[in-house]
Design a protein around this motif. Sequence first.
Motif, PDB file in Angstrom:
ATOM      1  N   ASN A 621      27.118  44.332   0.018  1.00 41.46           N
ATOM      2  CA  ASN A 621      26.687  44.230  -1.371  1.00 41.46           C
ATOM      3  C   ASN A 621      26.011  45.487  -1.909  1.00 41.46           C
ATOM      4  OD1 ASN A 621      27.553  41.551  -1.619  1.00 41.46           O
ATOM      5  ND2 ASN A 621      25.660  40.776  -0.694  1.00 41.46           N
ATOM      6  N   THR A 624      27.573  46.666  -5.142  1.00 47.33           N
ATOM      7  CA  THR A 624      27.293  45.739  -6.242  1.00 47.33           C
ATOM      8  C   THR A 624      25.897  45.985  -6.791  1.00 47.33           C
ATOM      9  OG1 THR A 624      28.766  44.034  -5.354  1.00 47.33           O
ATOM     10  CG2 THR A 624      27.049  43.307  -6.877  1.00 47.33           C
ATOM     11  N   ASN A 625      24.927  46.180  -5.906  1.00 45.42           N
ATOM     12  CA  ASN A 625      23.560  46.469  -6.356  1.00 45.42           C
ATOM     13  C   ASN A 625      23.499  47.791  -7.119  1.00 45.42           C
ATOM     14  OD1 ASN A 625      22.567  44.133  -5.188  1.00 45.42           O
ATOM     15  ND2 ASN A 625      22.107  45.131  -3.241  1.00 45.42           N
ATOM     16  N   SER A 628      24.987  47.234 -10.534  1.00 45.49           N
ATOM     17  CA  SER A 628      24.107  46.363 -11.320  1.00 45.49           C
ATOM     18  C   SER A 628      22.947  47.168 -11.886  1.00 45.49           C
ATOM     19  CB  SER A 628      23.573  45.216 -10.455  1.00 45.49           C
ATOM     20  OG  SER A 628      24.609  44.340 -10.087  1.00 45.49           O
ATOM     21  N   GLU A 668      33.625  38.775  -7.596  1.00 46.87           N
ATOM     22  CA  GLU A 668      32.250  38.260  -7.570  1.00 46.87           C
ATOM     23  C   GLU A 668      31.223  39.363  -7.800  1.00 46.87           C
ATOM     24  OE1 GLU A 668      31.409  35.172  -7.744  1.00 46.87           O
ATOM     25  OE2 GLU A 668      33.544  34.662  -7.655  1.00 46.87           O
ATOM     26  N   GLY A 669      31.504  40.549  -7.273  1.00 53.23           N
ATOM     27  CA  GLY A 669      30.602  41.664  -7.522  1.00 53.23           C
ATOM     28  C   GLY A 669      30.549  42.025  -8.996  1.00 53.23           C
ATOM     29  N   ARG A 671      31.223  40.057 -11.507  1.00 53.33           N
ATOM     30  CA  ARG A 671      30.500  38.979 -12.210  1.00 53.33           C
ATOM     31  C   ARG A 671      28.990  39.174 -12.101  1.00 53.33           C
ATOM     32  NH1 ARG A 671      34.105  33.739 -10.197  1.00 53.33           N
ATOM     33  NH2 ARG A 671      35.467  33.621 -12.043  1.00 53.33           N
ATOM     34  N   ALA A 672      28.540  39.579 -10.923  1.00 56.70           N
ATOM     35  CA  ALA A 672      27.090  39.789 -10.729  1.00 56.70           C
ATOM     36  C   ALA A 672      26.582  40.906 -11.642  1.00 56.70           C
ATOM     37  CB  ALA A 672      26.807  40.131  -9.265  1.00 56.70           C
ATOM     38  N   GLU A 675      26.321  39.531 -15.205  1.00 54.61           N
ATOM     39  CA  GLU A 675      25.213  38.589 -15.348  1.00 54.61           C
ATOM     40  C   GLU A 675      23.874  39.322 -15.423  1.00 54.61           C
ATOM     41  OE1 GLU A 675      25.714  35.969 -12.067  1.00 54.61           O
ATOM     42  OE2 GLU A 675      27.505  34.997 -12.928  1.00 54.61           O
ATOM     43  N   THR A 676      23.766  40.452 -14.732  1.00 51.86           N
ATOM     44  CA  THR A 676      22.520  41.225 -14.743  1.00 51.86           C
ATOM     45  C   THR A 676      22.148  41.681 -16.149  1.00 51.86           C
ATOM     46  OG1 THR A 676      22.905  42.042 -12.492  1.00 51.86           O
ATOM     47  CG2 THR A 676      21.421  43.341 -13.870  1.00 51.86           C
ATOM     48  N   ARG A 691      33.945  41.396 -20.021  1.00 54.11           N
ATOM     49  CA  ARG A 691      33.687  40.217 -19.176  1.00 54.11           C
ATOM     50  C   ARG A 691      34.854  39.235 -19.263  1.00 54.11           C
ATOM     51  NH1 ARG A 691      27.866  37.004 -18.854  1.00 54.11           N
ATOM     52  NH2 ARG A 691      28.348  35.889 -16.919  1.00 54.11           N
TER      53      ARG A 691
END
Length: 836
Positions: A621, A624-625, A628, A668-669, A671-672, A675-676, A691
Amino acid sequence: MTNTTSNILEYLRFQLETGRATLFTGSGFALGARDLDGKLLPTGPGLADELWQLCFPGEPKDPSSSLQDLFHAAQSTQGKTLERYLQRRFSIDASSLPQHFETAFSLPWRRIYTLNIDDLELAAARRFKLPRDILPIQGIAKQTVDGGHPTRANKLEVVHLNGRISEGVSAVTFSTPQYAERAVTQEPWYARFAADLLSLPFVFIGTPLDEPVLWQHIEYRGTKGHRGLRELRPRSFLIAPTLSRARQLLLGEYNVEWIQLKTAEFIDQFLNQLRSTTSKGLTALGAGAASSGRAPSVPSDVSALIASPRTTPSIFLLGDEPDWSDIQAGRAIERSIDSEIYTKTDELLAHRKIPEGAKRASLLTITGTAGSGKSTAAMRLAMRLTAAGHVVKWVARETDLTPREIRASAQTATSPFILFIDDADQFGTELASIIYDISETKDTQLIVATVRSSKVDKALNPVRLEDLHRAEMTLPHLTDADIGALLDILDRENRLGQLKGKPRHLQEKIFRDRAGRQILVAMLEATSGQRFEDKVVGEWRELSNEGKELYALIAAATGLRHTLTREDLLVALGDRSNLTLNALDILIRRNIVASSTDGRLRARHRIIADTLIDEIRQHGNILTNVFSRLAFLASVQVTPQMHRSNKAWRFLKAVISHSFLLRLIELEGARAVYETIENNLAWESHYWLQRGSLEVEEGDLRLAENFIQQAHSILPDDPFVATEYGYMLFKKAVSQPQSVNAASWVSEALKILRDLINARGKIDRYPYHVLGSQSLAWSRRASLSKDDRKTLLRSVLHDLENGVQNHPGEQDLATLIVDVKREVLSLEVIPNLPGT
């Protein structure tokens, strides 16, 4: 005057004169001000007593009732009454203000943060003649942070972190539930304050800094730091008559010194002596706004760039991007291809002078793979043309210039010039239009653009540029002569690395064995003895956890053609610790990241950044972080009023691109990431479009429809939203071919896409692609007769052939034509069956 007082005064004088000092105020700062009824503003306990009478008139006060609980009770039972009471109680009578407020609001603060909900700053502006207009800011708002750049020179921003009562009782924070709600998210203005705290000197007046939300943002995902680290936080001061010993120790960890004075005493004894800083400080703020907030609105003059002294040692031979001084000093070798580029340039300039070539400027495109030396070749050419007496303008890869500003600068030119656009594919499909518009201005003699080989066809639509006289020069692999020259430079600069001491023929062999790749890769592999990927990844793995995270953020931003400031990194990380500053300092001192003269940070080279990001993809992850955090940073740097071609907007669009995120961090990454930033960008059509496009591509079509409809509601006439809506309708039909609505979905999608093609087919390839790919998918899934399938595909084939004529470089359209033709041919040879 004591030595301590003198020392503080000199420190504050310098910080104010350089436009860095920042003021932070609490309720104690407003002491002495009166409301519209002539009453002194209440302190916390006094306000609690008044709210008790509002909630429970005539009853003796319960000493255990907190201000926060009383506010919540009053809001629940006396909403309108509470709002009227607070608005009158915290509206300041300007005539009541003591003189020391004039001093406080006249100094050249970079910005003022306040915990107060009153309108003290506006009252001061009415009462006194202040050198700047006051700009109050609602700090609770989600999208008001303007890029994180220095405040406007002619405006004094006053950020109300807990809101302003003038905007209603719902726009302020007082009650426990409100604080709890704010504590679970990282808010843009609190994030900006916490970043400022780590990078700017503060003067805190009238507050012991004990607000939970404030500390939540200071400590967000971070620690205060560790002993033994270099103290990099600026020296700050807290002004209060009393302060607990424990609070003194806590603030000391943040390099905040306590000055034991009341507000008026501090202003009289210190700030009054600093009124002379106003003029110089405002000048510095103006310069800061120009250099850090926005780049000049015209391309840079190459003669000025060449004349600018280098302030840091060159690390070009260790993989950094070239600097003008590297070209001047000969660290960047003159390659065999350079003479061919010079000859071609002279031909293009001569073509402009002959009658049949005089209508438009010519275009020279310098192409090559990442790290092949495109920028170096362009810089050397620009310097040669400057030396020959031409006026040469340069648009850098890290430019903040918008396409509109580039066009305007060419249209308003007063003498002939040559324009260079480095890393030109950063402007995407708009590049062709930019070049076309600039080419028709009378003073543009030649346009030179560097473009990655893989981006040429998409960025430079030949149909759009068919009226231009054009040439393309592609940088080849290193020749034997190039290798020899490069070895000479490495030897001269003592940068041979593991080649040092080896015979020349062996040095050349090692280089030749690795020179089938980019010059940067060959150079680093030959001098280090390591594979390029191993060297880049090894640098990252050897860092501390803080260093890895910082380097990953900087590399990801570099890959998106964006540089970051220290302040940007602190906002993105949400980590306000001394640890972060020291980790960043290590990255810079070890030349792992490069820092420009204005403090902007980037990876040494984009190919290094891309290589590192590819490695990080293997680590769960982490990526992804990273995205984000970058998306959060980008989301708080844009505003609805900002032009969409602004650099901040271009960065946001790049970092939230659904196809980019899907490729790097999957569904999923991605999407995260979305959402952030939902709360920050709920107002923005492009956010919902991206999105929705993600869900159309690989996700849930019910979510896709909802998100795309939100984008449509915000921006009804946007062609990109319409294209994606047509795509979504096709996908619904293909996924549910037996639905009674499927045929009508396809019919609507075809109409939408063909209308878009008729209106925008020459400038937008995507509707063709959606029409072709989805019609093919529908013909295979739907229960259509053979004749209906042939009719559909033949009509689509006609559309695609027109698309290839308008976009001849688009390989995906050419491939679709082959696929559709093959499908039609298969239908021709399939015999008619009963019932078909």
